[in-house]
Scaffold this motif. Structure first.
Motif, PDB file in Angstrom:
ATOM      1  N   ALA A  92       0.833  -1.562   0.057  1.00 13.29           N
ATOM      2  CA  ALA A  92       0.312   0.113   0.062  1.00 13.29           C
ATOM      3  C   ALA A  92       0.919   0.983  -0.226  1.00 13.29           C
ATOM      4  N   THR A  93       1.902   1.054   0.419  1.00 13.04           N
ATOM      5  CA  THR A  93       3.131   2.296   0.325  1.00 13.04           C
ATOM      6  C   THR A  93       4.301   2.342  -0.769  1.00 13.04           C
ATOM      7  N   ASP A  94       3.865   1.265  -1.519  1.00 13.94           N
ATOM      8  CA  ASP A  94       4.430   1.563  -3.320  1.00 13.94           C
ATOM      9  C   ASP A  94       4.823   3.084  -3.731  1.00 13.94           C
ATOM     10  N   PRO A  95       6.931   3.278  -3.157  1.00 18.09           N
ATOM     11  CA  PRO A  95       6.589   4.945  -3.880  1.00 18.09           C
ATOM     12  C   PRO A  95       6.592   4.782  -5.280  1.00 18.09           C
ATOM     13  N   TYR A  96       6.569   3.819  -6.230  1.00 19.51           N
ATOM     14  CA  TYR A  96       6.574   3.938  -7.371  1.00 19.51           C
ATOM     15  C   TYR A  96       5.616   3.942  -8.427  1.00 19.51           C
ATOM     16  N   GLY A  97       4.318   3.263  -7.284  1.00 18.19           N
ATOM     17  CA  GLY A  97       3.045   3.130  -7.916  1.00 18.19           C
ATOM     18  C   GLY A  97       2.954   2.044  -7.984  1.00 18.19           C
ATOM     19  N   CYS A  98       3.397   0.491  -8.321  1.00 17.21           N
ATOM     20  CA  CYS A  98       3.683  -0.709  -8.075  1.00 17.21           C
ATOM     21  C   CYS A  98       3.025  -1.229  -6.820  1.00 17.21           C
ATOM     22  N   ASP A  99       1.312  -0.565  -6.834  1.00 20.19           N
ATOM     23  CA  ASP A  99       0.385  -0.331  -5.255  1.00 20.19           C
ATOM     24  C   ASP A  99      -0.314  -1.703  -5.628  1.00 20.19           C
ATOM     25  N   ALA A 100      -1.311  -1.714  -4.390  1.00 16.80           N
ATOM     26  CA  ALA A 100      -2.034  -3.018  -4.269  1.00 16.80           C
ATOM     27  C   ALA A 100      -3.315  -2.761  -4.719  1.00 16.80           C
ATOM     28  N   ALA A 101      -3.541  -1.220  -6.075  1.00 18.62           N
ATOM     29  CA  ALA A 101      -4.648  -1.161  -7.114  1.00 18.62           C
ATOM     30  C   ALA A 101      -3.920  -1.694  -7.928  1.00 18.62           C
ATOM     31  N   GLN A 102      -2.453  -1.721  -8.305  1.00 18.66           N
ATOM     32  CA  GLN A 102      -1.994  -2.086  -9.351  1.00 18.66           C
ATOM     33  C   GLN A 102      -2.659  -4.572  -9.237  1.00 18.66           C
ATOM     34  N   GLY A 103      -2.382  -4.888  -8.208  1.00 16.93           N
ATOM     35  CA  GLY A 103      -2.119  -5.780  -7.470  1.00 16.93           C
ATOM     36  C   GLY A 103      -3.744  -6.625  -8.215  1.00 16.93           C
ATOM     37  N   ARG A 104      -3.975  -5.917  -7.520  1.00 15.08           N
ATOM     38  CA  ARG A 104      -5.203  -5.943  -7.532  1.00 15.08           C
ATOM     39  C   ARG A 104      -6.019  -6.109  -9.041  1.00 15.08           C
ATOM     40  N   ALA A 105      -5.408  -5.420 -10.256  1.00 16.07           N
ATOM     41  CA  ALA A 105      -6.243  -5.730 -11.207  1.00 16.07           C
ATOM     42  C   ALA A 105      -6.227  -6.595 -11.802  1.00 16.07           C
ATOM     43  N   MET A 106      -4.458  -7.239 -11.608  1.00 13.73           N
ATOM     44  CA  MET A 106      -3.864  -8.615 -12.464  1.00 13.73           C
ATOM     45  C   MET A 106      -4.899  -9.713 -11.547  1.00 13.73           C
ATOM     46  N   PHE A 107      -5.158  -9.844 -10.307  1.00 22.51           N
ATOM     47  CA  PHE A 107      -6.102 -10.583  -8.843  1.00 22.51           C
ATOM     48  C   PHE A 107      -7.014 -10.853  -9.698  1.00 22.51           C
ATOM     49  N   ASP A 108      -7.790  -9.861 -10.291  1.00 26.16           N
ATOM     50  CA  ASP A 108      -8.957  -9.656 -10.957  1.00 26.16           C
ATOM     51  C   ASP A 108      -9.117 -10.050 -12.039  1.00 26.16           C
ATOM     52  N   LYS A 109      -7.946  -9.928 -13.384  1.00 28.93           N
ATOM     53  CA  LYS A 109      -8.203 -10.946 -14.134  1.00 28.93           C
ATOM     54  C   LYS A 109      -7.373 -12.485 -14.465  1.00 28.93           C
ATOM     55  N   LEU A 110      -7.066 -12.543 -13.172  1.00 26.10           N
ATOM     56  CA  LEU A 110      -5.895 -13.895 -13.225  1.00 26.10           C
ATOM     57  C   LEU A 110      -6.429 -14.919 -12.024  1.00 26.10           C
ATOM     58  N   GLY A 111      -7.288 -14.667 -10.702  1.00 20.65           N
ATOM     59  CA  GLY A 111      -7.181 -15.138  -9.866  1.00 20.65           C
ATOM     60  C   GLY A 111      -6.253 -15.386  -8.841  1.00 20.65           C
ATOM     61  N   GLY A 112      -6.379 -15.986  -8.172  1.00 21.34           N
ATOM     62  CA  GLY A 112      -4.945 -16.609  -7.471  1.00 21.34           C
ATOM     63  C   GLY A 112      -5.024 -16.358  -6.175  1.00 21.34           C
ATOM     64  N   THR A 113      -3.990 -15.765  -5.270  1.00 17.56           N
ATOM     65  CA  THR A 113      -3.747 -14.519  -3.968  1.00 17.56           C
ATOM     66  C   THR A 113      -3.061 -13.283  -4.311  1.00 17.56           C
ATOM     67  N   GLN A 114      -3.920 -12.804  -3.034  1.00 19.51           N
ATOM     68  CA  GLN A 114      -3.884 -11.367  -2.991  1.00 19.51           C
ATOM     69  C   GLN A 114      -2.699 -10.969  -2.089  1.00 19.51           C
ATOM     70  N   ILE A 115      -1.674 -10.137  -1.398  1.00 19.26           N
ATOM     71  CA  ILE A 115      -1.023 -10.117  -0.516  1.00 19.26           C
ATOM     72  C   ILE A 115      -1.095  -8.199  -0.767  1.00 19.26           C
ATOM     73  N   VAL A 116      -1.560  -7.811   0.745  1.00 15.78           N
ATOM     74  CA  VAL A 116      -1.187  -6.642   0.377  1.00 15.78           C
ATOM     75  C   VAL A 116      -0.545  -6.705   2.166  1.00 15.78           C
ATOM     76  N   ARG A 117       1.472  -5.288   2.133  1.00 20.27           N
ATOM     77  CA  ARG A 117       1.884  -5.292   2.611  1.00 20.27           C
ATOM     78  C   ARG A 117       1.918  -3.554   3.167  1.00 20.27           C
ATOM     79  N   ASN A 118       2.410  -3.514   4.013  1.00 22.22           N
ATOM     80  CA  ASN A 118       2.768  -2.508   4.175  1.00 22.22           C
ATOM     81  C   ASN A 118       4.939  -1.697   4.036  1.00 22.22           C
TER      82      ASN A 118
END
Length: 176
Positions: free
Chosen positions: A128-154
């Motif tokens: 959630a604190t990625d300084p380059y924008g490779c953040d939880a929203a990016q992970g969620r977008a891929m998760f929504d298309k591919l399934g699997g497991t999403q893990i969000v850290r700080n």
């Protein structure tokens, strides 16, 4: 049969930074054949030119584990349109431009159905604190298309030039 793991560094990275050597050692102790290739052209050379060289340089099979960090995670998406593997770990991954930087590692579009069918397990580990924008929203977008497991850290970017992140026990535990 020896299992294979390939760890792809991020943009501007190299095999000796962050948690890559630590994870490679841990996986080797567990019997994996581990590759941590150096690709200085990652996210410099357009993906359509870069991908064939990466595909030709490695052996991929249904027991292979792919781990990609940042630009290396984006590379996994392009590879997974062409190879089948056991697990894919996208750490600080993204499938659309995360910031204002040019991103030659990204494709204009992805065959999400093919990618989904080419890995048994997907893990998206973002911060959630990625300084380059490779953040939880990016992970969620891929998760929504591919399934699997999403893990969000700080945990920032999970290591880069100004963030020490020499070990990654969570990732070690997740790799089957």
């Amino acid at each position: 049969m020896t299992r294979r793991a390939i760890i792809f560094h991020g943009t501007g990275g190299s095999p000796g930074v962050a948690w890559y050597p630590w994870l490679a050692g841990r996986l080797a102790e567990r019997g994996f054949e581990v590759e941590v290739p150096h690709y200085p052209g990652l996210n410099v050379t357009p993906i359509a030119e870069f991908r064939p060289a990466v595909l030709a340089a490695h052996t991929f099979d249904r027991d292979t584990v792919l781990i990609g960090h940042s630009g290396g995670a984006a590379l996994l998406l392009a590879l997974l349109e062409h190879v089948r593997v056991a697990q894919a770990f996208l750490v600080a991954g993204y499938s659309t431009r995360p910031n204002d930087s040019a991103e030659p590692v990204l494709q204009e579009s992805y065959d999400w159905a093919t990618i989904r069918g080419n890995a048994r397990d997907f893990y998206f580990i973002n911060s959630a604190t990625d300084p380059y924008g490779c953040d939880a929203a990016q992970g969620r977008a891929m998760f929504d298309k591919l399934g699997g497991t999403q893990i969000v850290r700080n945990d920032g970017h999970f290591g880069d030039y100004n963030q020490v992140y020499d070990e990654f026990p969570l990732l070690d535990r997740l790799i089957a």
